[in-house]
Write an enzyme that holds these catalytic residues in place. Structure first.
Site, short mmCIF file in Angstrom:
data_model
loop_
_atom_site.label_atom_id
_atom_site.label_comp_id
_atom_site.label_asym_id
_atom_site.label_seq_id
_atom_site.Cartn_x
_atom_site.Cartn_y
_atom_site.Cartn_z
N LYS A 75 3.00 -4.06 10.86
CA LYS A 75 1.71 -4.30 11.51
C LYS A 75 1.98 -5.01 12.82
O LYS A 75 2.96 -5.77 12.94
CB LYS A 75 0.83 -5.20 10.63
CG LYS A 75 -0.65 -5.02 10.88
CD LYS A 75 -1.17 -3.80 10.17
CE LYS A 75 -2.64 -3.60 10.31
NZ LYS A 75 -3.13 -2.55 9.41
N THR A 98 -9.84 7.32 6.01
CA THR A 98 -10.05 6.11 5.22
C THR A 98 -11.44 6.11 4.59
O THR A 98 -11.58 5.83 3.39
CB THR A 98 -9.83 4.84 6.09
OG1 THR A 98 -8.56 4.96 6.69
CG2 THR A 98 -9.87 3.59 5.23
N LYS A 126 0.84 -1.21 0.00
CA LYS A 126 0.00 0.00 0.00
C LYS A 126 0.87 1.26 0.00
O LYS A 126 0.62 2.20 -0.75
CB LYS A 126 -0.90 -0.02 1.23
CG LYS A 126 -2.23 0.65 1.04
CD LYS A 126 -3.05 0.65 2.31
CE LYS A 126 -3.63 -0.69 2.63
NZ LYS A 126 -4.56 -0.64 3.79
P1 NAD Z 1 -13.82 -0.88 13.33
O1 NAD Z 1 -13.42 -1.83 14.40
O2 NAD Z 1 -14.03 0.55 13.65
O3 NAD Z 1 -15.14 -1.39 12.59
C1 NAD Z 1 -15.32 -2.68 12.11
C2 NAD Z 1 -16.80 -2.88 11.83
O4 NAD Z 1 -16.99 -4.15 11.24
C3 NAD Z 1 -17.66 -2.86 13.09
O5 NAD Z 1 -18.89 -2.22 12.77
C4 NAD Z 1 -17.91 -4.33 13.39
O6 NAD Z 1 -19.10 -4.56 14.11
C5 NAD Z 1 -18.01 -4.83 11.95
N1 NAD Z 1 -17.79 -6.26 11.79
C6 NAD Z 1 -16.84 -7.05 12.31
N2 NAD Z 1 -17.00 -8.31 11.86
C7 NAD Z 1 -18.07 -8.28 11.03
C8 NAD Z 1 -18.73 -9.24 10.24
N3 NAD Z 1 -18.31 -10.51 10.21
N4 NAD Z 1 -19.80 -8.84 9.50
C9 NAD Z 1 -20.23 -7.56 9.52
N5 NAD Z 1 -19.62 -6.61 10.22
C10 NAD Z 1 -18.58 -6.97 10.98
O7 NAD Z 1 -12.71 -1.08 12.19
P2 NAD Z 1 -12.37 -0.08 11.00
O8 NAD Z 1 -11.25 0.78 11.43
O9 NAD Z 1 -13.63 0.50 10.48
O10 NAD Z 1 -11.74 -1.11 9.95
C11 NAD Z 1 -12.57 -1.88 9.09
C12 NAD Z 1 -11.69 -2.50 8.01
O11 NAD Z 1 -10.99 -1.49 7.30
C13 NAD Z 1 -10.59 -3.46 8.53
O12 NAD Z 1 -10.40 -4.47 7.56
C14 NAD Z 1 -9.36 -2.58 8.58
O13 NAD Z 1 -8.15 -3.31 8.50
C15 NAD Z 1 -9.60 -1.76 7.33
N6 NAD Z 1 -8.86 -0.49 7.32
C16 NAD Z 1 -9.08 0.42 8.31
C17 NAD Z 1 -8.41 1.62 8.25
C18 NAD Z 1 -8.66 2.70 9.26
O14 NAD Z 1 -8.16 3.82 9.06
N7 NAD Z 1 -9.40 2.46 10.32
C19 NAD Z 1 -7.50 1.88 7.21
C20 NAD Z 1 -7.32 0.92 6.22
C21 NAD Z 1 -8.02 -0.27 6.30
#
Ligand code: NAD
Length: 413
Positions: free
Chosen positions: A104, A187, A92
């Site tokens: 990570k 994001t 990335k």
């Molecule tokens: P978060 O913990 O804030 O939110 C995750 C959400 O997914 C929650 O609403 C949770 O209830 C839901 N969830 C978990 N398992 C689930 C399932 N099986 N079915 C449906 N919903 C489910 O996390 P986030 O920061 O929003 O990150 C989400 C994704 O984005 C992850 O894969 C993370 O690696 C990726 N990501 C996040 C960022 C960031 O800046 N936060 C950046 C790049 C990538």
């Protein structure tokens, strides 16, 4: 078949390397992370009992610069997941032309089972046991299970150990401690920036498009607001406790307030309940997985109705599923481009911290948009050059070429 995250990401690595003929010595080095730290965190619980948690930090490759990125705290975290995510972070950063390597880390623990004091102690002990070496070596940031508060504790712990202030040593901290404006939204907003560019490139009409979003956390909820504000109908949303569907579109500001008040999206007014699997297969134009990896399998790929898949989560689509979706003519906006808003923001956070000079939100939003769009266009061009349908492979190719050049210039191979 059991989803093997590490096998999936290394398969992508080998495929991209094969297509653009990366030096075999570079590929041999990239076959595994350059450095892995495994340690254990002892924790005295509030009730007097004692528990031990497994913790990790992986620095996959630092040819382009100090390793950087997230700290995941989740119950089923294992080393394979951390290695895969560190590899994806290397790609990335490199695909976005950011001078950083991929790192990570995390802890196998369920934050919901810990009291606030226990969780703070866990975050502080993570940093104490990891003994990070500052902004020029490896910079932990946030991920699932960590947030502005966790990163504040980690920064404070790091600065207490060293005895001096070094805001650029920890990313994703709040502006009051030297973080950047726009960090929380980066994001989710970036997901929309890249979607908009992909829509332009494919002639997809955004206005009134129906959108389904899996995951309503930091990324999913901000992305939902962006789609809603742009005139799309967000017809389905889910979190780990259930999902919702409304053909005419959900009231997203109302849903945000409902989630804030109840901690879940379920039981929201004027909607029908829906399972997580049904969400992936529901009637919509745009599908946005924004939760966890490996949810779109080959079986699901045949049943997806969306014309466009925008990967807000890391690695939500298996290699087999991607092949099926591309064959079906579905546009895929891959994770390493779609969710790169945060890595661009972390680069800006670092620049601001090191210069001790803080920018306004307009500058930050402008740069994030510009850099995300540039990364997407470069990946499209690489895919076209190698006659590939996969923009993901285009991005991985661009990244591997930059890592290869850096490794060769350093004399590593
Ligand atoms: P978060 O913990 O804030 O939110 C995750 C959400 O997914 C929650 O609403 C949770 O209830 C839901 N969830 C978990 N398992 C689930 C399932 N099986 N079915 C449906 N919903 C489910 O996390 P986030 O920061 O929003 O990150 C989400 C994704 O984005 C992850 O894969 C993370 O690696 C990726 N990501 C996040 C960022 C960031 O800046 N936060 C950046 C790049 C990538």
């Amino acid at each position: 078949m059991q989803y093997d995250f590490l096998e999936q990401s290394t398969r992508l690595l080998r495929e991209a390397g094969r297509i653009c003929q990366i030096d075999p010595n570079v590929m041999a080095f990239l076959a595994a992370p350059a450095r892995v730290v495994i340690f254990r965190i002892p924790l005295k619980m509030d009730d007097g009992s004692f528990r031990v948690f497994d913790a990790y930090r992986v620095r996959y490759n630092d040819a382009l610069g100090p390793t950087r990125d997230g700290t995941r705290i989740s119950a089923d975290l294992d080393l394979g997941e951390v290695k895969s995510l560190a590899l994806i972070m290397s790609i990335k950063h490199a695909a976005g032309r950011i001078p950083a390597g991929g790192g990570k880390g995390g802890v196998s623990a369920n934050p919901r089972e810990l009291s606030k004091r226990e969780f703070e102690t866990l975050c502080r002990t993570y940093i104490r046991q990891l003994r990070p070496r500052g902004h020029a070596y490896d910079v932990p940031g946030a991920d699932i299970g960590t947030d502005l508060q966790s990163m504040s504790w980690m920064l404070d712990e790091y600065e207490s150990i060293t005895g001096y202030h070094d805001p650029a040593a920890i990313n994703d901290k709040p502006p009051i401690l030297g973080g950047s404006l726009g960090g929380y939204e980066a994001t989710g907003r970036g997901v929309f920036d890249v979607f908009e560019e992909a829509a332009k490139a494919t002639g997809f009409e955004i206005k009134d498009a129906s959108v389904a979003i899996q995951g309503f956390g930091q990324v999913g909820s901000v992305a939902a607001s962006m789609f809603h504000e742009a005139g799309c109908r967000v017809v389905a949303v889910s979190d780990s406790r259930g999902g919702l569907y409304a053909k005419e579109g959900l009231d997203i500001p109302g849903l945000l307030a409902h989630k804030q008040a109840t901690g879940k999206v379920a039981d929201f007014a004027d909607s029908q309940p829906l399972t997580g699997q049904d969400l992936l297969e529901c009637d919509c134009d745009v599908l946005v997985p924004a939760a966890v990896q490996g949810v779109i399998t080959a079986d699901t790929a045949y049943r997806i109705k969306a014309q466009m898949l925008v990967e807000a989560a890391n690695a939500p689509t298996t290699v087999e599923a991607e092949a099926i979706l591309l064959e079906r003519g579905i546009t895929i906006v891959p994770d390493v481009l779609a969710n790169a808003g945060s890595v661009h923001l972390c680069q800006m956070e670092r620049s601001q911290g090191l210069a001790d000079n803080y920018w306004d939100i307009e500058t930050i939003n402008h740069l994030r948009h510009q850099r995300l769009v540039a990364g997407y266009r470069a990946a499209m061009n690489a895919a076209a050059k190698y006659q590939l349908k996969s923009v993901r492979l285009g991005a991985w190719i661009n990244a591997l070429k930059r890592i290869e050049e850096a490794m060769q210039m350093r004399g590593w191979c």
